[in-house]
Design a protein around this motif. Structure first.
Motif, PDB file in Angstrom:
ATOM      1  N   PRO A  97       0.788  -1.236   0.000  1.00  0.00           N
ATOM      2  CA  PRO A  97       0.000   0.000   0.000  1.00  0.00           C
ATOM      3  C   PRO A  97       0.820   1.286   0.000  1.00  0.00           C
ATOM      4  O   PRO A  97       0.599   2.152  -0.849  1.00  0.00           O
ATOM      5  N   TRP A  98       1.744   1.432   0.918  1.00  0.00           N
ATOM      6  CA  TRP A  98       2.496   2.689   0.980  1.00  0.00           C
ATOM      7  C   TRP A  98       3.494   2.809  -0.167  1.00  0.00           C
ATOM      8  O   TRP A  98       3.749   3.906  -0.659  1.00  0.00           O
ATOM      9  N   ALA A  99       4.033   1.686  -0.629  1.00  0.00           N
ATOM     10  CA  ALA A  99       4.946   1.727  -1.781  1.00  0.00           C
ATOM     11  C   ALA A  99       4.187   2.161  -3.035  1.00  0.00           C
ATOM     12  O   ALA A  99       4.675   2.978  -3.824  1.00  0.00           O
ATOM     13  N   GLY A 100       2.998   1.612  -3.228  1.00  0.00           N
ATOM     14  CA  GLY A 100       2.176   2.003  -4.376  1.00  0.00           C
ATOM     15  C   GLY A 100       1.811   3.474  -4.329  1.00  0.00           C
ATOM     16  O   GLY A 100       1.879   4.174  -5.349  1.00  0.00           O
ATOM     17  N   PHE A 101       1.439   3.947  -3.145  1.00  0.00           N
ATOM     18  CA  PHE A 101       1.101   5.360  -3.012  1.00  0.00           C
ATOM     19  C   PHE A 101       2.325   6.229  -3.272  1.00  0.00           C
ATOM     20  O   PHE A 101       2.218   7.300  -3.882  1.00  0.00           O
ATOM     21  N   GLY A 102       3.490   5.772  -2.846  1.00  0.00           N
ATOM     22  CA  GLY A 102       4.730   6.514  -3.112  1.00  0.00           C
ATOM     23  C   GLY A 102       5.007   6.625  -4.605  1.00  0.00           C
ATOM     24  O   GLY A 102       5.415   7.692  -5.096  1.00  0.00           O
ATOM     25  N   ILE A 103       4.764   5.558  -5.336  1.00  0.00           N
ATOM     26  CA  ILE A 103       4.950   5.592  -6.790  1.00  0.00           C
ATOM     27  C   ILE A 103       3.945   6.551  -7.424  1.00  0.00           C
ATOM     28  O   ILE A 103       4.299   7.333  -8.320  1.00  0.00           O
ATOM     29  N   PHE A 104       2.714   6.523  -6.948  1.00  0.00           N
ATOM     30  CA  PHE A 104       1.713   7.453  -7.474  1.00  0.00           C
ATOM     31  C   PHE A 104       2.118   8.897  -7.194  1.00  0.00           C
ATOM     32  O   PHE A 104       1.979   9.769  -8.057  1.00  0.00           O
ATOM     33  N   CYS A 105       2.613   9.151  -6.003  1.00  0.00           N
ATOM     34  CA  CYS A 105       3.088  10.501  -5.669  1.00  0.00           C
ATOM     35  C   CYS A 105       4.259  10.909  -6.556  1.00  0.00           C
ATOM     36  O   CYS A 105       4.396  12.085  -6.896  1.00  0.00           O
ATOM     37  N   ALA A 106       5.090   9.945  -6.938  1.00  0.00           N
ATOM     38  CA  ALA A 106       6.194  10.245  -7.861  1.00  0.00           C
ATOM     39  C   ALA A 106       5.634  10.672  -9.226  1.00  0.00           C
ATOM     40  O   ALA A 106       6.157  11.612  -9.847  1.00  0.00           O
ATOM     41  N   TYR A 107       4.584  10.005  -9.692  1.00  0.00           N
ATOM     42  CA  TYR A 107       3.931  10.429 -10.938  1.00  0.00           C
ATOM     43  C   TYR A 107       3.426  11.867 -10.818  1.00  0.00           C
ATOM     44  O   TYR A 107       3.580  12.673 -11.733  1.00  0.00           O
ATOM     45  N   VAL A 108       2.788  12.172  -9.690  1.00  0.00           N
ATOM     46  CA  VAL A 108       2.266  13.521  -9.469  1.00  0.00           C
ATOM     47  C   VAL A 108       3.410  14.527  -9.441  1.00  0.00           C
ATOM     48  O   VAL A 108       3.322  15.606 -10.044  1.00  0.00           O
ATOM     49  N   ALA A 109       4.502  14.194  -8.762  1.00  0.00           N
ATOM     50  CA  ALA A 109       5.656  15.100  -8.682  1.00  0.00           C
ATOM     51  C   ALA A 109       6.276  15.336 -10.058  1.00  0.00           C
ATOM     52  O   ALA A 109       6.641  16.471 -10.394  1.00  0.00           O
ATOM     53  N   ILE A 110       6.365  14.300 -10.859  1.00  0.00           N
ATOM     54  CA  ILE A 110       6.908  14.447 -12.219  1.00  0.00           C
ATOM     55  C   ILE A 110       5.990  15.342 -13.055  1.00  0.00           C
ATOM     56  O   ILE A 110       6.461  16.234 -13.776  1.00  0.00           O
ATOM     57  N   ALA A 111       4.683  15.118 -12.958  1.00  0.00           N
ATOM     58  CA  ALA A 111       3.732  15.966 -13.701  1.00  0.00           C
ATOM     59  C   ALA A 111       3.823  17.417 -13.241  1.00  0.00           C
ATOM     60  O   ALA A 111       3.800  18.341 -14.064  1.00  0.00           O
ATOM     61  N   MET A 112       3.960  17.635 -11.929  1.00  0.00           N
ATOM     62  CA  MET A 112       4.102  19.007 -11.410  1.00  0.00           C
ATOM     63  C   MET A 112       5.406  19.641 -11.886  1.00  0.00           C
ATOM     64  O   MET A 112       5.433  20.838 -12.200  1.00  0.00           O
TER      65      MET A 112
END
Length: 189
Positions: A162-177
């Protein structure tokens, strides 16, 4: 539906200004463009979290009241339940920020919503059409699947923690930002 709704709100938070031309006034008031983007992200993220956190708990308690009539009881203290109740609003907030970033990148409401819907709802079934071995190795790392791991109570084998998946999703958001920030600085209003 909540992830689509909050993602669309994220897109609208910035593309609304582009469609009306108000972005020029915003950039005149805040000539340095990055503080404007970060300000929008902070305010939108805080508002999304402030709305989705209590809503998640209210829906959980109402759902439990309904399900208790069927003798289905899931306590907040059971394994994974509290994490899921905290994770769902975190996921929704990150989804809204992804929408905001896509809106800043594309600068079109229709384009931003289409990109968000494509990434979240169209990309996973397309990956599912690939050969099983390839699809199984890509599928957990897709943005919505990786981020959605945070709000699952009993993750399936082969999915991310769960937290690893959320971390990867946050990385996608950070890259888009980051892409949105670069493009915002380089382009004219």
């Amino acid at each position: 539906f909540a992830q689509l709704a909050i993602g669309v709100l994220g897109v609208l938070a910035i593309t609304g200004e582009y469609s009306t031309g108000m972005i020029r006034s915003t950039l005149a008031a805040v000539p340095r463009r990055l503080p404007m983007l970060w300000g929008k992200a902070v305010v939108f993220g805080a508002a999304a979290l402030a709305i989705s956190l209590p809503a998640t708990f209210i829906v959980f308690w109402v759902g439990q009241a309904i399900l208790s009539g069927e003798h289905i009881n899931i306590g907040i203290g059971q394994a994974g339940v509290f994490r899921a109740l905290i994770g769902a609003p975190l996921f929704l907030t990150a989804m809204g920020l992804l929408g905001l970033a896509l809106g800043a990148i594309i600068r079109s409401t229709a384009g931003g919503i289409a990109a968000l819907a494509g990434i979240v709802f169209v990309l996973p079934p397309i990956v599912g059409l690939l050969p099983a071995g390839v699809a199984d190795s890509i599928d957990p790392y897709l943005p919505s699947n990786a981020g959605g791991a945070i709000w699952t109570i009993n993750p399936d084998p082969g999915t991310l923690a769960p937290w690893a998946g959320f971390g990867i999703f946050c990385a996608y958001v950070a890259i888009a930002m980051a892409i949105a920030a670069v493009l915002l600085v380089r382009r004219d209003a």
